[in-house]
Scaffold this active site. Structure first.
Site, PDB file in Angstrom:
ATOM      1  N   LEU A   7      52.202  38.681  21.658  1.00  0.00           N
ATOM      2  CA  LEU A   7      53.299  39.040  22.430  1.00  0.00           C
ATOM      3  C   LEU A   7      53.216  38.404  23.829  1.00  0.00           C
ATOM      4  CD1 LEU A   7      55.966  40.654  22.795  1.00  0.00           C
ATOM      5  CD2 LEU A   7      54.527  42.616  23.206  1.00  0.00           C
ATOM      6  N   ILE A   8      54.176  37.813  24.180  1.00  0.00           N
ATOM      7  CA  ILE A   8      54.479  37.356  25.644  1.00  0.00           C
ATOM      8  C   ILE A   8      55.898  37.903  26.106  1.00  0.00           C
ATOM      9  CG2 ILE A   8      54.392  35.323  26.981  1.00  0.00           C
ATOM     10  CD1 ILE A   8      53.032  33.910  24.863  1.00  0.00           C
ATOM     11  N   SER A  13      61.235  30.810  31.178  1.00  0.00           N
ATOM     12  CA  SER A  13      61.000  29.556  31.719  1.00  0.00           C
ATOM     13  C   SER A  13      59.537  29.717  32.407  1.00  0.00           C
ATOM     14  CB  SER A  13      61.898  29.441  32.979  1.00  0.00           C
ATOM     15  OG  SER A  13      61.717  30.727  34.117  1.00  0.00           O
ATOM     16  N   GLY A  14      58.942  28.736  33.238  1.00  0.00           N
ATOM     17  CA  GLY A  14      58.007  28.503  33.619  1.00  0.00           C
ATOM     18  C   GLY A  14      56.528  28.881  32.877  1.00  0.00           C
ATOM     19  N   ILE A  15      55.636  29.704  33.308  1.00  0.00           N
ATOM     20  CA  ILE A  15      54.484  30.001  32.739  1.00  0.00           C
ATOM     21  C   ILE A  15      54.611  30.664  31.385  1.00  0.00           C
ATOM     22  CG2 ILE A  15      52.194  31.468  33.028  1.00  0.00           C
ATOM     23  CD1 ILE A  15      52.417  31.133  36.016  1.00  0.00           C
ATOM     24  N   SER A 138      48.364  37.213  40.546  1.00  0.00           N
ATOM     25  CA  SER A 138      48.648  36.358  41.191  1.00  0.00           C
ATOM     26  C   SER A 138      47.604  36.372  42.591  1.00  0.00           C
ATOM     27  CB  SER A 138      50.042  36.366  42.261  1.00  0.00           C
ATOM     28  OG  SER A 138      49.996  35.618  43.259  1.00  0.00           O
ATOM     29  N   TYR A 151      55.835  42.785  47.045  1.00  0.00           N
ATOM     30  CA  TYR A 151      55.361  41.960  45.948  1.00  0.00           C
ATOM     31  C   TYR A 151      53.923  41.996  46.090  1.00  0.00           C
ATOM     32  CZ  TYR A 151      54.292  38.062  42.838  1.00  0.00           C
ATOM     33  OH  TYR A 151      53.721  37.190  41.983  1.00  0.00           O
TER      34      TYR A 151
END
Length: 280
Positions: A7-8, A13-15, A138, A151
């Site tokens: 499951l993602i 988009s992107g990663i 991150s 963030y």
């Protein structure tokens, strides 16, 4: 053997998109989710070009009902879940004097509580399969960065949550890994919403903010930043590893940047580096 189910989140988009396609190509049955399925065309096109099938489902990680429905669907459709990739997130640039508390709460909802909610819901299935949780954090979850208080706070929280969960989950056979990209050339920064109407303009923070933006634009330039395919490759390696690491950076730049914090016991090196970003 039955192909493992993955499951993602955040695959528009992107990663997330690149990880979904790479994992399906590698043999995973991928449940690729996003909040708005009207934005699924790039993923469908990429999957078609790669010759893989994906199971596209709507999922809003900030909505408890949506989370429960998604996990319920996976149990009914597949009877198992072997891995969860927490990838959905949203950037945010600002500073606290110019924001409301609701702004900060919104950032935390998407980037932290969404991860907590889905991980919590998925753990029963992951215990059954002795699976794994992989979470895209991150380097901003390691090193606090100017104009990123909310963030980075959310990503710091993700790091603390997952670091604490890792040994507990291991006792029931679930492996946990945090993935730390640095600058990645995706739509993530473009979606932050920086424009001439940003509240920092016309305030005492404007000179530092403008210098920060100039530095950040350079760091995220496609000629410098890591491609999302590179991050997806690291994630696939984690998913495939017999003994996955608890934490992994996705590039040499990310390794160096995270290393600043991990070897900086009094915080002086971090402050010297990030203060320089705001000097014109």
């Amino acid at each position: 053997m039955t192909s493992p189910v993955l499951l993602i989140t955040g695959t528009s988009s992107g990663i997330g998109l690149e990880s979904a396609v790479a994992a399906a190509r590698h043999g995973f049955r991928v449940v690729a989710t996003m909040r708005d399925l009207d934005k699924a065309e790039p993923l469908r096109a990429a999957a078609g070009e790669a010759g893989v099938d994906l199971d596209l489902q709507r999922l809003d990680v900030t909505d408890e009902r949506s989370v429960a429905d998604c996990i319920g669907y996976i149990r009914e459709a597949y009877g198992r879940l072997d891995a969860l990739l927490n990838n959905a997130g949203a950037g945010h640039v600002g500073t606290i004097e110019l924001e409301t508390i609701d702004d900060v709460r919104s950032v935390m909802e998407v980037n932290f509580f969404g991860v907590v909610s889905l991980t919590r819901a998925a753990l029963p299935l992951l215990r059954e399969s002795r699976g794994r949780v992989v979470t895209v954090s991150s380097v901003g979850g390691v090193v606090g960065q100017p104009f990123n208080e909310a963030y980075c706070a959310a990503k710091f929280a993700v790091e603390g949550f997952m670091e604490s969960l890792t040994p507990v989950a291991a006792t029931v056979g679930v492996r946990v890994t945090v993935v730390e990209p640095g600058a990645v050339s995706t739509e993530f920064v473009a979606n932050v919403g920086l424009d001439a109407n940003h509240p920092a303009y016309g305030t005492p923070y404007e000179p530092a903010f403008s210098a920060y933006l100039a530095r950040t634009a350079g760091a995220f330039d496609p000629s410098v930043a890591q491609a999302p395919e590179g991050v997806a490759g690291v994630i696939l390696g984690v998913l495939d590893a017999e003994q996955p690491p608890a934490r992994i950076q996705t590039s040499e730049n990310a390794v160096r940047f995270a290393g600043i914090k991990l070897s900086d016991l009094d915080g002086s090196h971090v402050q010297a580096v990030t203060a320089h970003w705001m000097q014109g």
